[in-house]
Design an enzyme around this catalytic site. Structure first.
Site, PDB file in Angstrom:
ATOM      1  N   TYR A 154       0.860  -1.191   0.000  1.00  0.00           N
ATOM      2  CA  TYR A 154       0.000   0.000   0.000  1.00  0.00           C
ATOM      3  C   TYR A 154       0.892   1.236   0.000  1.00  0.00           C
ATOM      4  O   TYR A 154       1.754   1.389   0.872  1.00  0.00           O
ATOM      5  CB  TYR A 154      -0.917   0.012   1.231  1.00  0.00           C
ATOM      6  CG  TYR A 154      -1.792   1.244   1.285  1.00  0.00           C
ATOM      7  CD1 TYR A 154      -2.789   1.457   0.332  1.00  0.00           C
ATOM      8  CD2 TYR A 154      -1.615   2.222   2.270  1.00  0.00           C
ATOM      9  CE1 TYR A 154      -3.588   2.588   0.358  1.00  0.00           C
ATOM     10  CE2 TYR A 154      -2.415   3.360   2.312  1.00  0.00           C
ATOM     11  CZ  TYR A 154      -3.400   3.535   1.356  1.00  0.00           C
ATOM     12  OH  TYR A 154      -4.186   4.662   1.378  1.00  0.00           O
ATOM     13  N   ASP A 256       9.312   2.651   0.519  1.00  0.00           N
ATOM     14  CA  ASP A 256       8.208   3.379   1.147  1.00  0.00           C
ATOM     15  C   ASP A 256       8.283   3.090   2.637  1.00  0.00           C
ATOM     16  O   ASP A 256       7.897   2.023   3.105  1.00  0.00           O
ATOM     17  CB  ASP A 256       6.871   2.920   0.550  1.00  0.00           C
ATOM     18  CG  ASP A 256       5.690   3.636   1.195  1.00  0.00           C
ATOM     19  OD1 ASP A 256       5.898   4.317   2.214  1.00  0.00           O
ATOM     20  OD2 ASP A 256       4.566   3.489   0.673  1.00  0.00           O
ATOM     21  N   LYS A 283       3.521   9.962   8.414  1.00  0.00           N
ATOM     22  CA  LYS A 283       3.117   9.548   9.765  1.00  0.00           C
ATOM     23  C   LYS A 283       3.975  10.167  10.876  1.00  0.00           C
ATOM     24  O   LYS A 283       3.789  11.310  11.198  1.00  0.00           O
ATOM     25  CB  LYS A 283       3.084   8.025   9.836  1.00  0.00           C
ATOM     26  CG  LYS A 283       2.136   7.449   8.742  1.00  0.00           C
ATOM     27  CD  LYS A 283       1.416   6.230   9.177  1.00  0.00           C
ATOM     28  CE  LYS A 283       0.734   5.497   8.037  1.00  0.00           C
ATOM     29  NZ  LYS A 283      -0.600   5.985   7.719  1.00  0.00           N
TER      30      LYS A 283
HETATM   31  C1  LIG Z   1       3.313   2.425   3.524  1.00  0.00           C
HETATM   32  C2  LIG Z   1       2.392   3.575   3.276  1.00  0.00           C
HETATM   33  N1  LIG Z   1       2.651   4.397   2.254  1.00  0.00           N
HETATM   34  C3  LIG Z   1       1.881   5.464   2.001  1.00  0.00           C
HETATM   35  C4  LIG Z   1       0.774   5.736   2.766  1.00  0.00           C
HETATM   36  C5  LIG Z   1      -0.078   6.921   2.469  1.00  0.00           C
HETATM   37  O1  LIG Z   1       0.083   7.902   3.439  1.00  0.00           O
HETATM   38  P1  LIG Z   1      -1.077   8.970   3.675  1.00  0.00           P
HETATM   39  O2  LIG Z   1      -2.238   8.248   4.269  1.00  0.00           O
HETATM   40  O3  LIG Z   1      -0.462   9.979   4.603  1.00  0.00           O
HETATM   41  O4  LIG Z   1      -1.400   9.550   2.334  1.00  0.00           O
HETATM   42  C6  LIG Z   1       0.458   4.913   3.852  1.00  0.00           C
HETATM   43  C7  LIG Z   1      -0.713   5.168   4.698  1.00  0.00           C
HETATM   44  O5  LIG Z   1      -1.129   4.384   5.525  1.00  0.00           O
HETATM   45  C8  LIG Z   1       1.283   3.788   4.095  1.00  0.00           C
HETATM   46  O6  LIG Z   1       1.006   2.940   5.102  1.00  0.00           O
END
Ligand SMILES: Cc1ncc(COP(=O)(O)O)c(C=O)c1O
Length: 445
Positions: A154, A256, A283
Site C-alpha cells: 500500500y 516506502d 506519519k
Molecule cells: C506504507 C504507506 N505508504 C503510504 C501511505 C499513504 O500515506 P497517507 O495516508 O499519509 O497519504 C500509507 C498510509 O497508511 C502507508 O502505510
C-alpha cells in the site's frame, strides 16, 4: 455459530449508541459517514472525542487503550508535552506563510542526518504525495515509464499505486506471477499496464518478473515492512535482491518507509543495511499533524531545484507548514535510539504474549511485525506475503476485532497495531487479558 457474533455485536451496540447516532447523522453529508474508508468497520465505527497518552475516548464516554496510534503515527502517544508545547508556541506566530519558514530546515537536517539514503528531502502533506513524487522523480531521472510494486503493498491513494493492494486472491492469478488488479474504480485507463506486480519475500519469481520487464522499469517500490495490510517484515535477502537488480539495471529503488520508519532512527533501511535511491516518509515525522516527505540522492532530488529549472514540478500550499515542522522536530528529538530499542523490546513481549494466548486456546495464529509494529493473523501457515495474509480466517478476525473494542482495546480492523511510548507493561498485560477473553468468546465462530 452466528449467535456469538450476535452477542458481540449486541454488546457493541449497547456500548456505542451515541457513535451510532453520529455516524447516521454523518452519512447525510459524508459518503459512508467519514472521509477515510480505511477506518470504516461494520456495523459502524466509533467516533472519538478525546485522546491522551495511550487512551482514547469515544462519543459514549467509553475509554479504550490505543494499540494502533492513528495508523502507527503517534509513536509518543497522544499529546506528548514537548510536541504540544512546540505547537502552542507557534500558534500565535502564524500557522502558514507564503514564503519559506526556518523550521523546515531543522526537520530536514535531522532526517538527512538520520536516514542513510537522504542527501536532500522535500516535504508534503501526506504519504500519498510522497510516494507519488518518488515515482515521478524516478521516471524523470531514468526516462522510463513503468514500475514494479509488491502484491499487497500500500503506497497511498494516487492512481499509479492503486493496483493489487488488498486484492481478492481469486482474481489475482498465480502467486508467483500475480496479475495486476485495480484496487479502485475510476483509475486512469492503462494504469495496470504501467505496473509489474511482484510477490513479496519470494526472490526467485520476483526476480524473473523484474528481469522480464527490466528495459522499461523506472523504479521498484517496496515497503521494507509490508505495513497496513499485515505488518510483515521483508526478508533481508529479498531486499538485497531488489537492490542488486535495480543497481544492475539502472532502475530506481524506492523504499516506502511511511510505516517502517518506526523500525529504527534511520528507518528500516538502517536496520537492514540496504540503502535505496529514494525514500518516502509520513506519519511519525509530523508529530501527529498531516505530513509526508520524500528524499534521496542529490543527483535525483536536484531535479526539484528551481534554480536549476526545475525538471520536476512540486508545489503544495501547506507543504512544510511551520506547525507540522515544529511538531515533527519535537517528536524526533524524543525518539532516541534507546526509545526505539525499548519500544521494540516491549512489542516483542506483546508478540510472544499473543502467541501464548493462541497456544493456550489451541487456536492457530501467527504474529508478525518488527520494531514497534505487530500484526495478528488467524492461520496455521507462516505469514510471509500477501497471499498468506489473505488465507487467514477473516470471520474470526472480524469477531475478535469487535470483541477487543468491547474489551476496551482499539486496533486497526485487520488486527494490525503499533505501540507508543505511553504504553507500559501494565497495558501490555491488559491487552493480553482482553485478547484472551475476546478470542475465547469467538473461536467457535
Ligand atoms: C506504507 C504507506 N505508504 C503510504 C501511505 C499513504 O500515506 P497517507 O495516508 O499519509 O497519504 C500509507 C498510509 O497508511 C502507508 O502505510
Amino acid at each position: 455459530m452466528a449467535s456469538q457474533e450476535n452477542r458481540e455485536l449486541t454488546r457493541y451496540l449497547e456500548l456505542t449508541p451515541k457513535s451510532r447516532a453520529k455516524w447516521e447523522e454523518a452519512r447525510n453529508y459524508l459518503p459512508g459517514g467519514d472521509s477515510r474508508n480505511s477506518i470504516f468497520w461494520r456495523p459502524y465505527p466509533v467516533f472519538l472525542t478525546d485522546a491522551a497518552g495511550c487512551r482514547v475516548v469515544d462519543a459514549d464516554g467509553v475509554e479504550r487503550l490505543d494499540f494502533i496510534n492513528t495508523m502507527t503515527t503517534m509513536m509518543l502517544g497522544h499529546g506528548p508535552a514537548p510536541v504540544m508545547e512546540a505547537i502552542r508556541g507557534q500558534l500565535e506566530r502564524g500557522v502558514g506563510y507564503n514564503a519559506p519558514n526556518e523550521h523546515q530546515i531543522d526537520l530536514a537536517r535531522t532526517l538527512c542526518q538520520r536516514i542513510p539514503s537522504f542527501d536532500l528531502v522535500r516535504f508534503t502533506n501526506s504519504g500519498t504525495e510522497a510516494t507519488l513524487n518518488t515515482l515521478r522523480a524516478a521516471r524523470a531521472f531514468t526516462g522510463r515509464n513503468r514500475f514494479a510494486k509488491v502484491e499487497g503493498g500500500y503506497h497511498g491513494t494516487h492512481d499509479g499505486v492503486t493496483v493489487s493492494v488488498r486484492v481478492d486472491p481469486a482474481r489475482a492469478g498465480n502467486p508467483a506471477n500475480p496479475t495486476p488488479v485495480p484496487a479502485s474504480a475510476g483509475l486512469v485507463p492503462g494504469v495496470t499496464e504501467q505496473v509489474a506486480i511482484i510477490p513479496f519475500n519470494d526472490s526467485e519469481p520476483a526476480l524473473r518478473i523484474l528481469e522480464d520487464n527490466a528495459a522499461d522499469l523506472a523504479a521498484v517500490i517496496v515497503e521494507p515492512v509490508l505495513g497496513s495490510v499485515g505488518m510483515v517484515p521483508a526478508r533481508a535477502e529479498y531486499l538485497t535482491m531488489l537492490r542488486d537488480f535495480t543497481r544492475a539495471n539502472g532502475t530506481t529503488l524506492i523504499f516506502d518507509e511511511v510505516i517502517s520508519y518506526r523500525v529504527a532512527p534511520g528507518g528500516a533501511q538502517q536496520y537492514y543495511g540496504i540503502t535505496p535511491d529514494l525514500t518516502a516518509l509520513g506519519k511519525i515525522i509530523g508529530g501527529g499533524l498531516p505530513v509526508g516527505a520524500f528524499g534521496g540522492s542529490r543527483e535525483i532530488m536536484e531535479l526539484y531545484d528551481p534554480t536549476n529549472g526545475p525538471t520536476v514540478s512540486h508545489a503544495g500550499t501547506f507543504n512544510a507548514n511551520p506547525l507540522t515542522m515544529l511538531a515533527g522536530s519535537a517528536t524526533l528529538e524524543q525518539l532516541t535510539p534507546e526509545v526505539y530499542r525499548d519500544l521494540a523490546e516491549l512489542t516483542e513481549e506483546l508478540r510472544q504474549g499473543i502467541r501464548g494466548v493462541g497456544a493456550d486456546l489451541e487456536t492457530p495464529l501467527q504474529v508478525t511485525g518488527l520494531g514497534s509494529l505487530f500484526g495478528i493473523h488467524f492461520t496455521d501457515r507462516p505469514v510471509v506475503n500477501y497471499r498468506d495474509i489473505a488465507a487467514g480466517n477473516a470471520g474470526l478476525r472480524d469477531r475478535v476485532f469487535l470483541g477487543l473494542l468491547n474489551e476496551g482495546i482499539l486496533m486497526a480492523s485487520n488486527l494490525v497495531g503499533a505501540l507508543s511510548t505511553a504504553i507500559t507493561r501494565q497495558e501490555i498485560d491488559s491487552f493480553l487479558e482482553a485478547f484472551h477473553r475476546a478470542l475465547a468468546r469467538n473461536i467457535a465462530g
